[in-house]
Design an enzyme around this catalytic site. Sequence first.
Site, PDB file in Angstrom:
ATOM      1  N   ASP A 167       0.808  -1.213   0.000  1.00 18.03           N
ATOM      2  CA  ASP A 167       0.000   0.000   0.000  1.00 18.03           C
ATOM      3  C   ASP A 167       0.845   1.270   0.000  1.00 18.03           C
ATOM      4  O   ASP A 167       1.850   1.346   0.703  1.00 18.03           O
ATOM      5  CB  ASP A 167      -0.901  -0.037   1.242  1.00 18.03           C
ATOM      6  CG  ASP A 167      -2.012   0.991   1.166  1.00 18.03           C
ATOM      7  OD1 ASP A 167      -2.219   1.562   0.086  1.00 18.03           O
ATOM      8  OD2 ASP A 167      -2.674   1.207   2.195  1.00 18.03           O
ATOM      9  N   HIS A 168       0.411   2.242  -0.762  1.00 18.59           N
ATOM     10  CA  HIS A 168       1.073   3.551  -0.799  1.00 18.59           C
ATOM     11  C   HIS A 168       2.583   3.442  -0.960  1.00 18.59           C
ATOM     12  O   HIS A 168       3.357   3.935  -0.155  1.00 18.59           O
ATOM     13  CB  HIS A 168       0.733   4.369   0.451  1.00 18.59           C
ATOM     14  CG  HIS A 168      -0.568   5.080   0.289  1.00 18.59           C
ATOM     15  ND1 HIS A 168      -0.699   6.177  -0.515  1.00 18.59           N
ATOM     16  CD2 HIS A 168      -1.798   4.819   0.789  1.00 18.59           C
ATOM     17  CE1 HIS A 168      -1.964   6.572  -0.492  1.00 18.59           C
ATOM     18  NE2 HIS A 168      -2.657   5.760   0.282  1.00 18.59           N
ATOM     19  N   GLU A 185      -3.068  -0.149  -8.684  1.00 21.86           N
ATOM     20  CA  GLU A 185      -3.861   1.015  -8.282  1.00 21.86           C
ATOM     21  C   GLU A 185      -3.007   2.270  -8.298  1.00 21.86           C
ATOM     22  O   GLU A 185      -1.863   2.271  -7.846  1.00 21.86           O
ATOM     23  CB  GLU A 185      -4.445   0.814  -6.876  1.00 21.86           C
ATOM     24  CG  GLU A 185      -5.103   2.091  -6.332  1.00 21.86           C
ATOM     25  CD  GLU A 185      -6.086   1.859  -5.207  1.00 21.86           C
ATOM     26  OE1 GLU A 185      -6.871   0.891  -5.283  1.00 21.86           O
ATOM     27  OE2 GLU A 185      -6.063   2.641  -4.244  1.00 21.86           O
ATOM     28  N   LYS A 231      -8.995   9.586   9.604  1.00 23.01           N
ATOM     29  CA  LYS A 231      -8.938   8.200  10.049  1.00 23.01           C
ATOM     30  C   LYS A 231      -9.953   7.917  11.161  1.00 23.01           C
ATOM     31  O   LYS A 231     -10.058   8.673  12.120  1.00 23.01           O
ATOM     32  CB  LYS A 231      -7.542   7.883  10.594  1.00 23.01           C
ATOM     33  CG  LYS A 231      -6.411   8.188   9.621  1.00 23.01           C
ATOM     34  CD  LYS A 231      -6.232   7.087   8.625  1.00 23.01           C
ATOM     35  CE  LYS A 231      -5.145   7.443   7.626  1.00 23.01           C
ATOM     36  NZ  LYS A 231      -5.023   6.455   6.569  1.00 23.01           N
ATOM     37  N   HIS A 258      -9.974   5.690  -0.197  1.00 21.75           N
ATOM     38  CA  HIS A 258      -8.982   5.476   0.865  1.00 21.75           C
ATOM     39  C   HIS A 258      -9.472   6.043   2.198  1.00 21.75           C
ATOM     40  O   HIS A 258     -10.367   6.876   2.220  1.00 21.75           O
ATOM     41  CB  HIS A 258      -7.659   6.159   0.503  1.00 21.75           C
ATOM     42  CG  HIS A 258      -6.912   5.425  -0.575  1.00 21.75           C
ATOM     43  ND1 HIS A 258      -5.577   5.600  -0.809  1.00 21.75           N
ATOM     44  CD2 HIS A 258      -7.330   4.483  -1.470  1.00 21.75           C
ATOM     45  CE1 HIS A 258      -5.202   4.820  -1.812  1.00 21.75           C
ATOM     46  NE2 HIS A 258      -6.231   4.139  -2.232  1.00 21.75           N
TER      47      HIS A 258
HETATM   48 ZN   LIG Z   1      -4.483   6.910   0.361  1.00 23.01          ZN
END
Ligand SMILES: [Zn+2]
EC number: 5.1.2.7
Length: 496
Positions: free
Chosen positions: A167-168, A276, A318, A350
């Site tokens: 991820d990222h 992605e 978050k 996200h």
């Molecule tokens: Zn993100």
Amino acid sequence: MELLSSVLDVLAEGKIPESSSEVTVYEKSFEQKDQTTIVMVKVGTTKYVLATGQGKLFEELTGDIVGKGKVSPLSYENRLVINKYFEYTVPQAFGTQIATMGLGDRLGVASPGHIETTRERKVKPILAQQSIRELTLLNRTMTDILDAASFAVLQEGYKDGYGADADHIKLEKDIAYALELGFSFITLDCSEQIRNDIEEKTDEALQQEFASLPVDRKEYYTTHYLNKVFDVNGLSIQFDDTSLAKNTLVYGEAIDFMEHVYNAYIQKADKAIDFEISIDETETVTAPEAHFFVAEELRRRGVTVQSLAPRFCGEFQKGIDYIGNIEQFEKELQAHAEIAKYFGYKLSIHSGSDKFSVFPIIGKYTEGLLHIKTAGTNWLEAVRVIAVENPDLYRRMHVYAEEHFEETLQYYHVTPDLDSITPLNQTKDVDLPAYMEHDAARQLFHVTYGILLTAKDDQGNDLFRTEFFDTLLTNEDTYRNGLVKHIGRHLDLLDL
Ligand SMILES: [Zn+2]
């Protein structure tokens, strides 16, 4: 080990052993392959794979011989063996025709609950999903998270497929490493290449800077975009001098990077990869025309992506609900969803946990084809288990989190009103779990996970970590049920 000897006796007869007060047997993990029989068990808070029989699978598993079989730890080496013999334990790509949910198991113990949550739904779980930031804050590695996911899949006897998302990722070396390890999903974070200084520039300054680009580049973009009208399933998108200059300057370098990564890594991978593009972690909200611009360029350059994550208007902080104007969000989300459909990839959301007020909107316009990432919410559910089962530990963690909150702000953008949290000394034990219903308390814990789980005392011993995992593993079912309820609520509202 004596305990396990009698369990192995039963296994050696080809039967599933029963759980006892000392040994938990994960019945669904029972497998017979060639001439080896295996099952997963837990003794205390430690899990093992038990194996009996003979043949390559039995020989390749490493561990101690006990009675009629072998007791194998959940190690990296043994995970590779399990991957080799049981294809369903290997992460896989899902393409664009089914929804996927990123469930990053921050602790390495949430995946059984995630599997149960998604099992009968119209969505596939991306069980392993960690950003480099999360790995660093927790001293975990990419292999740790693949190990945890593979063994969870074995434990649950889950054979319908799961993914693993690096991820990222920003650096090429991390992409290469993740692919080598067998990740099935790469989220390319282009925030280093996206320019944040363009937004404030005057039209004149934009034109000037655009004019200073190399001639062929200028010509390319002008020819393909200037004053053209693009019809995206009824949504009309066009670029005038200013918007063309702006999008070229903001995204030009990022698009080149996406193209390079696709050609150099994704296309050359030895299995299908979900690729992605993330343009969400920037200061610039992605306008629909900007989204179109990036997507159209990818199409022109022959870059196929399975999902793309724009930065939406409002705030996706978050662990709490959406902050912002819901009407505007709906309007823009509809446009983003149309663009994604037009180009044939999934819209990716996200920081998607707990956005209950906008889930119905997201579900409606994406029509069930989306990728949604959650990560920290399973950690908050774990904290809820601690509040219920080990109030004393909860109190110590809460105090420590408050004392160290400031340190986390370099990693996370959150704005909790900490003064709104009821002081701990005014809260009875039975009311501790209610902190996990309170936005500011949720965010307080959401961002302090790394600090809490790596905190040491003067002698270098873990302050909370050992007790935290012991409590969680002793109360696995409470944790599983909490996840099924909480993540299930997300999926209900998304209509997945
Ligand atoms: Zn993100």
